[in-house]
Design an enzyme around this catalytic site. Structure first.
Site: not given
Ligand SMILES: C[S@@+](CC[C@H](N)C(=O)[O-])C[C@H]1O[C@@H](n2cnc3c(N)ncnc32)[C@H](O)[C@@H]1O
Length: 459
Positions: A280, A330, A378, A405
């Protein structure tokens, strides 16, 4: 002019418009005989001259080129660079608009009425709050090398800066050090895809004082020793990429000096962050965001929690002492490795992290670990595909804590979950990005007394 004689504007037309509100995404909204024009660079109450870009049947997109009469509500601007498009809007008004846009998205896009909108959490710091920034290299008007942000609406022009007001003075110093070293190199030209220097990504541990610097270039020769001498950082990386786009991900990344991960603290937890892992961007407000998520999760120590889209494990680990077990999923493998290490350094024995795509791996995760009592979700801005929503419903958590977001993708996802039998209980926006239109919020959905319905299972 009557609507019968109304002539739809065309690309390149210059219109004089009065802005009456702000749209999702942050552009001003003006109306011509009911025809909507979205105007970048304009605020409610402004009278502007704007040049039309896209012109469609129902709406047009334009960019303000002159403020003919400014809104009386405007406040003096602090930043002389792009990246703070709402800075002339009083901060209290920014908060009101963000809260209204969350409610509007859920009501209008999601057609959801029965939920509580909790008051938006205001940011602790209105300026210099970012712990990560991505600068771009470009060529200035006099042919000089610049390192700054894209000019609004001009994807190939970079505006240089002396003091980015979104990050600390320390990060600005690092940008200056890299720029001074880079003077002999050519910037990447986004029109003809030539040149060497592309981006500079700087991260700062706001609680630890550590920094991480990553220079992104085209493949080529770099005076590595000179760069190491010039930049005073805890971790220096070099990424070489032949990609033609503007992404700072991918390519070949090498650690040139210092440690591979940046260390940061959130509440009483320590986190190690690899350069390509998500974290974040507002440390102080991430604590507040996770505080809301923890409250919404309503944990009483016996629950199994899934943290979907878990990044480096921040949400899972901040819930671990209140849950029986937390499990993260993730897609970025280095982030998963960080999460596993973060569980170890924070001595959380009830946490597990898996690398996988939420679209494909969720069913297997349930088979392996059993169903979650609580699912924290998330996702990136695009939200969840219908398939992922179905997999979540299939996993049948009693509570879903959705950290979003982007309220315009939260809304349809919440509607799908409600359709499947969940109830949208409450939503709380948290302002992580002052001076910008970006909105973060947390939503709580609970399974109804009759459980949930999943079309996949029902067939
Ligand atoms: C908005 S971030 C949230 C990360 C964490 N929850 C935080 O608060 O730091 C979204 C996360 O989803 C991961 N992501 C994107 N596409 C994904 C998928 N298809 N399956 C699993 N993770 C994914 C990204 O790499 C990123 O780390």
């Amino acid at each position: 002019m009557s609507s019968a004689t109304f002539i739809r504007p065309s690309r390149g037309d210059v219109l004089e418009l009065t802005i009456d509100s702000l749209a999702h995404g942050g552009n001003g909204v003006a109306r011509l005989e009911g025809y909507v024009v979205f105007v970048a660079g304009a605020l409610p109450g402004d009278r502007v001259r704007a040049v039309v870009g896209k012109a469609k049947k129902a709406y047009a997109e334009a960019r303000a080129i002159e403020i003919v009469a400014p809104s009386p509500d405007r406040v003096p601007e602090v930043a002389d660079h792009p990246g703070a498009p709402w800075q002339a809007l009083p901060y209290e008004r920014q908060l009101e608009v963000k809260a209204e846009q969350v409610a509007d998205a859920l009501r209008r896009i999601g057609r959801l009425e029965q939920f509580e909108l909790e008051p938006i959490v205001a940011a602790d710091e209105q300026w210099r709050y970012r712990n990560k920034v991505e600068f771009s290299f470009g060529t200035g008007a006099d042919g000089e090398l610049v390192c700054g942000f894209h000019a609004p609406g001009r994807w190939n022009d970079i505006v240089g800066m002396t003091d980015c007001k979104l990050v600390s003075e320390k990060v600005n110093e690092l940008r200056e050090q890299v720029l001074a070293f880079c003077k002999g190199y050519q910037a990447w030209d986004r029109r003809d895809h030539r040149g060497f220097l592309r981006n500079l990504v700087i991260r700062e541990g706001r609680r630890t004082g550590q920094t991480q610097v990553r220079l992104i270039t085209s493949p080529g020769k770099l005076d590595v020793d000179g760069l190491i001498d010039a930049v005073d950082t805890d971790g220096l990386w070099w990424t070489q990429t032949a990609d033609l786009g503007e992404s700072t991900y991918g390519g070949e990344t090498t650690l040139l000096a210092g440690g591979p991960q940046l260390s940061e603290r959130l509440r009483d937890l320590e986190f190690l962050i690899s350069p390509e892992a998500f974290f974040q961007t507002n440390t102080e407000m991430a604590e507040r965001l996770y505080g809301v998520a923890l409250e919404y999760a309503g944990l009483r120590a016996h629950e199994q929690v899934f943290d979907l889209y878990s990044g480096i494990g921040t949400i899972a680990l901040s819930m671990a002492t209140r849950a029986r077990r937390v499990i993260g999923l993730e897609i970025v493998e280095s982030a998963v490795a960080d999460a596993i290490e973060n569980a170890r350094i924070n001595e959380m024995q009830n946490a597990a992290f898996y690398a996988g795509d939420a679209r494909l791996a969720l069913r297997e995760l349930v088979e392996r670990e059993g169903r979650p009592d609580v699912a924290v979700i998330d996702p990136p801005r695009a939200g969840l595909s219908q398939k992922v929503v179905r997999r979540v419903v299939d996993a049948a958590p009693s509570r879903i804590v959705y950290v979003s977001c982007n309220p315009t993708t939260l809304a349809p996802n919440a509607a799908q979950l409600v359709e499947a039998g969940y109830r949208l209980v409450k939503v709380r926006p948290v302002d992580m990005f002052p001076q910008t239109p970006h909105i973060e919020c947390v939503a709580l959905l609970e399974a109804g007394p009759d459980g949930v319905r999943n079309p996949d299972r029902d067939v």
